[in-house]
Design a protein around this motif. Structure first.
Motif, PDB file in Angstrom:
ATOM      1  N   ALA A 271       0.882  -1.268   0.029  1.00 44.78           N
ATOM      2  CA  ALA A 271      -0.020  -0.102  -0.020  1.00 44.78           C
ATOM      3  C   ALA A 271       0.931   1.434   0.048  1.00 44.78           C
ATOM      4  O   ALA A 271       1.913   1.447   0.660  1.00 44.78           O
ATOM      5  CB  ALA A 271      -1.018   0.015   1.316  1.00 44.78           C
ATOM      6  N   ARG A 272       0.404   2.227  -1.004  1.00 42.70           N
ATOM      7  CA  ARG A 272       1.264   3.656  -0.886  1.00 42.70           C
ATOM      8  C   ARG A 272       0.153   4.556  -0.639  1.00 42.70           C
ATOM      9  O   ARG A 272      -0.936   4.770  -1.403  1.00 42.70           O
ATOM     10  CB  ARG A 272       1.967   3.841  -2.221  1.00 42.70           C
ATOM     11  N   SER A 273       0.111   5.342   0.252  1.00 47.01           N
ATOM     12  CA  SER A 273      -0.873   6.445   0.648  1.00 47.01           C
ATOM     13  C   SER A 273       0.143   7.717   0.587  1.00 47.01           C
ATOM     14  O   SER A 273       1.135   7.596   1.011  1.00 47.01           O
ATOM     15  CB  SER A 273      -1.118   6.182   2.252  1.00 47.01           C
ATOM     16  N   VAL A 274      -0.444   8.678  -0.137  1.00 49.73           N
ATOM     17  CA  VAL A 274       0.097  10.017  -0.132  1.00 49.73           C
ATOM     18  C   VAL A 274      -0.922  11.078   0.199  1.00 49.73           C
ATOM     19  O   VAL A 274      -2.007  10.963  -0.130  1.00 49.73           O
ATOM     20  CB  VAL A 274       0.575  10.296  -1.749  1.00 49.73           C
TER      21      VAL A 274
ATOM     22  N   TYR B 204      -0.317  -2.451 -11.981  1.00 46.00           N
ATOM     23  CA  TYR B 204       0.441  -1.671 -11.037  1.00 46.00           C
ATOM     24  C   TYR B 204       2.019  -1.872 -11.641  1.00 46.00           C
ATOM     25  O   TYR B 204       2.452  -2.925 -12.042  1.00 46.00           O
ATOM     26  CB  TYR B 204       0.742  -1.908  -9.723  1.00 46.00           C
ATOM     27  N   PRO B 205       2.668  -0.537 -12.156  1.00 40.90           N
ATOM     28  CA  PRO B 205       3.787  -0.946 -12.751  1.00 40.90           C
ATOM     29  C   PRO B 205       5.110  -1.537 -11.796  1.00 40.90           C
ATOM     30  O   PRO B 205       5.057  -1.321 -10.610  1.00 40.90           O
ATOM     31  CB  PRO B 205       4.518   0.651 -12.820  1.00 40.90           C
ATOM     32  N   GLU B 206       5.516  -2.550 -12.502  1.00 41.59           N
ATOM     33  CA  GLU B 206       6.478  -3.283 -11.766  1.00 41.59           C
ATOM     34  C   GLU B 206       7.657  -2.585 -11.133  1.00 41.59           C
ATOM     35  O   GLU B 206       7.922  -2.842  -9.850  1.00 41.59           O
ATOM     36  CB  GLU B 206       7.235  -4.441 -12.538  1.00 41.59           C
ATOM     37  N   ALA B 207       8.032  -1.296 -11.735  1.00 44.45           N
ATOM     38  CA  ALA B 207       9.322  -0.606 -11.407  1.00 44.45           C
ATOM     39  C   ALA B 207       8.824   0.151  -9.859  1.00 44.45           C
ATOM     40  O   ALA B 207       9.665   0.743  -9.363  1.00 44.45           O
ATOM     41  CB  ALA B 207       9.740   0.360 -12.569  1.00 44.45           C
ATOM     42  N   TRP B 208       7.393   0.302  -9.779  1.00 42.19           N
ATOM     43  CA  TRP B 208       7.111   1.104  -8.566  1.00 42.19           C
ATOM     44  C   TRP B 208       7.001   0.290  -7.295  1.00 42.19           C
ATOM     45  O   TRP B 208       6.859   0.647  -6.315  1.00 42.19           O
ATOM     46  CB  TRP B 208       5.694   1.693  -8.851  1.00 42.19           C
TER      47      TRP B 208
ATOM     48  N   ALA C 225       6.712  -7.679  -9.642  1.00 48.45           N
ATOM     49  CA  ALA C 225       6.229  -8.620 -10.485  1.00 48.45           C
ATOM     50  C   ALA C 225       5.363  -7.824 -11.575  1.00 48.45           C
ATOM     51  O   ALA C 225       4.845  -6.629 -11.254  1.00 48.45           O
ATOM     52  CB  ALA C 225       5.509  -9.804  -9.871  1.00 48.45           C
ATOM     53  N   ARG C 226       5.160  -8.279 -12.758  1.00 51.26           N
ATOM     54  CA  ARG C 226       4.368  -7.757 -13.729  1.00 51.26           C
ATOM     55  C   ARG C 226       2.816  -8.125 -13.708  1.00 51.26           C
ATOM     56  O   ARG C 226       2.665  -9.310 -13.162  1.00 51.26           O
ATOM     57  CB  ARG C 226       4.797  -8.128 -15.011  1.00 51.26           C
ATOM     58  N   GLY C 227       2.084  -7.330 -13.947  1.00 52.59           N
ATOM     59  CA  GLY C 227       0.629  -7.444 -14.279  1.00 52.59           C
ATOM     60  C   GLY C 227      -0.332  -7.700 -12.883  1.00 52.59           C
ATOM     61  O   GLY C 227      -1.116  -8.176 -13.029  1.00 52.59           O
ATOM     62  N   LEU C 228       0.347  -7.155 -11.747  1.00 56.04           N
ATOM     63  CA  LEU C 228      -0.597  -7.347 -10.554  1.00 56.04           C
ATOM     64  C   LEU C 228      -1.566  -6.168 -10.507  1.00 56.04           C
ATOM     65  O   LEU C 228      -1.281  -5.069 -10.879  1.00 56.04           O
ATOM     66  CB  LEU C 228       0.550  -6.810  -9.283  1.00 56.04           C
ATOM     67  N   TRP C 229      -2.632  -6.568 -10.038  1.00 57.36           N
ATOM     68  CA  TRP C 229      -3.827  -5.630  -9.941  1.00 57.36           C
ATOM     69  C   TRP C 229      -3.641  -4.550  -8.654  1.00 57.36           C
ATOM     70  O   TRP C 229      -3.153  -5.205  -7.690  1.00 57.36           O
ATOM     71  CB  TRP C 229      -5.219  -6.395  -9.804  1.00 57.36           C
ATOM     72  N   ALA C 230      -4.157  -3.598  -8.802  1.00 60.58           N
ATOM     73  CA  ALA C 230      -4.086  -2.381  -7.986  1.00 60.58           C
ATOM     74  C   ALA C 230      -5.169  -1.756  -8.000  1.00 60.58           C
ATOM     75  O   ALA C 230      -5.954  -1.514  -8.869  1.00 60.58           O
ATOM     76  CB  ALA C 230      -2.906  -1.438  -8.037  1.00 60.58           C
ATOM     77  N   ARG C 231      -5.674  -1.289  -6.754  1.00 59.73           N
ATOM     78  CA  ARG C 231      -6.775  -0.240  -6.852  1.00 59.73           C
ATOM     79  C   ARG C 231      -6.375   1.086  -5.954  1.00 59.73           C
ATOM     80  O   ARG C 231      -5.515   1.006  -5.245  1.00 59.73           O
ATOM     81  CB  ARG C 231      -8.123  -0.885  -6.107  1.00 59.73           C
ATOM     82  N   ARG C 232      -7.004   2.027  -6.214  1.00 61.40           N
ATOM     83  CA  ARG C 232      -6.753   3.219  -5.478  1.00 61.40           C
ATOM     84  C   ARG C 232      -8.128   4.135  -5.137  1.00 61.40           C
ATOM     85  O   ARG C 232      -9.036   3.914  -6.307  1.00 61.40           O
ATOM     86  CB  ARG C 232      -5.629   4.179  -6.172  1.00 61.40           C
TER      87      ARG C 232
ATOM     88  N   ALA D 124      -3.436   3.803  -2.478  1.00 64.50           N
ATOM     89  CA  ALA D 124      -3.167   2.633  -3.519  1.00 64.50           C
ATOM     90  C   ALA D 124      -3.013   1.471  -2.896  1.00 64.50           C
ATOM     91  O   ALA D 124      -2.054   1.349  -2.070  1.00 64.50           O
ATOM     92  CB  ALA D 124      -2.194   3.213  -4.803  1.00 64.50           C
ATOM     93  N   GLU D 125      -3.512   0.453  -3.407  1.00 64.50           N
ATOM     94  CA  GLU D 125      -3.309  -0.893  -2.707  1.00 64.50           C
ATOM     95  C   GLU D 125      -3.067  -1.898  -3.935  1.00 64.50           C
ATOM     96  O   GLU D 125      -3.849  -1.983  -4.917  1.00 64.50           O
ATOM     97  CB  GLU D 125      -4.461  -1.185  -1.788  1.00 64.50           C
ATOM     98  N   VAL D 126      -2.055  -2.485  -3.822  1.00 59.48           N
ATOM     99  CA  VAL D 126      -1.574  -3.578  -4.960  1.00 59.48           C
ATOM    100  C   VAL D 126      -1.602  -4.873  -4.260  1.00 59.48           C
ATOM    101  O   VAL D 126      -1.230  -5.189  -3.158  1.00 59.48           O
ATOM    102  CB  VAL D 126       0.028  -3.319  -5.170  1.00 59.48           C
TER     103      VAL D 126
END
Length: 186
Positions: free
Chosen positions: A94-97, A138-142, A149-156, A169-171
């Protein structure tokens, strides 16, 4: 702390009705469920829920975050990155801003949460209104290297109380997806 995003990486956040690449029904339910994810994870883990902070501090917000919060590009904000865990397994990144200016006047001390879930705080304060849920791959680089990993679903979604807005945002990590399928709590 996850890597700062190169300018060319920008996910396309979509509302449910905009989805073309629709996830399976059980994942769709988890992505667009309006209830507290913290409470849902606590139930899924039979009370084994915990928060493991990874990074907290001031930094320039990402382009998509600034746009979602209605801020000028490269605005500075408080960033909190955590793992939401079930039975000591990383289930969600999770990333909160929130913008610096809004936090200074908004009475929310994100820097004092420690291992407490931000969701617990947001859902316990009826003054916070939740905006529309959006999803993306969600971008793997983030992601932190340990879970990249590639292709992980995220929501925000954006939580607002007066002039204060917090973007959460929650991956959904593979360990959560496996547990959801095993327990099928829907």
């Amino acid at each position: 702390m996850t890597q700062q995003s190169p300018a060319f990486i920008s996910p396309i956040w979509l509302k449910r009705e905009q989805l073309i690449d629709v996830p399976e029904p059980i994942m769709l339910d988890w992505l667009f469920n309006q209830d507290s994810l913290t409470r849902r994870l606590d139930r899924l883990s039979d009370g084994g829920f915990s928060v493991f902070p990874q990074f907290e501090g001031w930094q320039a917000l990402r382009r998509d975050e600034c746009l979602a919060l209605g801020l000028p590009l490269a605005s500075e904000g408080w960033v909190r990155e955590v793992y939401l865990c079930g039975n000591d397994s990383n289930w969600v990144f999770a990333r909160s801003v929130a913008a610096r200016s809004a936090l200074q006047d908004g009475g929310l001390n994100m820097d004092e949460l420690g291992t407490r879930s931000l969701g617990e705080l947001l859902f316990s304060d009826p003054a916070f209104a939740r905006g529309t849920l959006e999803v993306c791959h969600y971008p793997e680089a983030w992601l932190p290297d340990a879970v990249a990993a590639r292709g992980l679903w995220a929501r925000r979604s954006r939580f607002s109380r007066g002039a204060l807005s917090v973007l959460v945002a929650e991956v959904f990590l593979p360990a959560l997806c496996n547990t959801i399928h095993d327990k099928d709590p829907v």
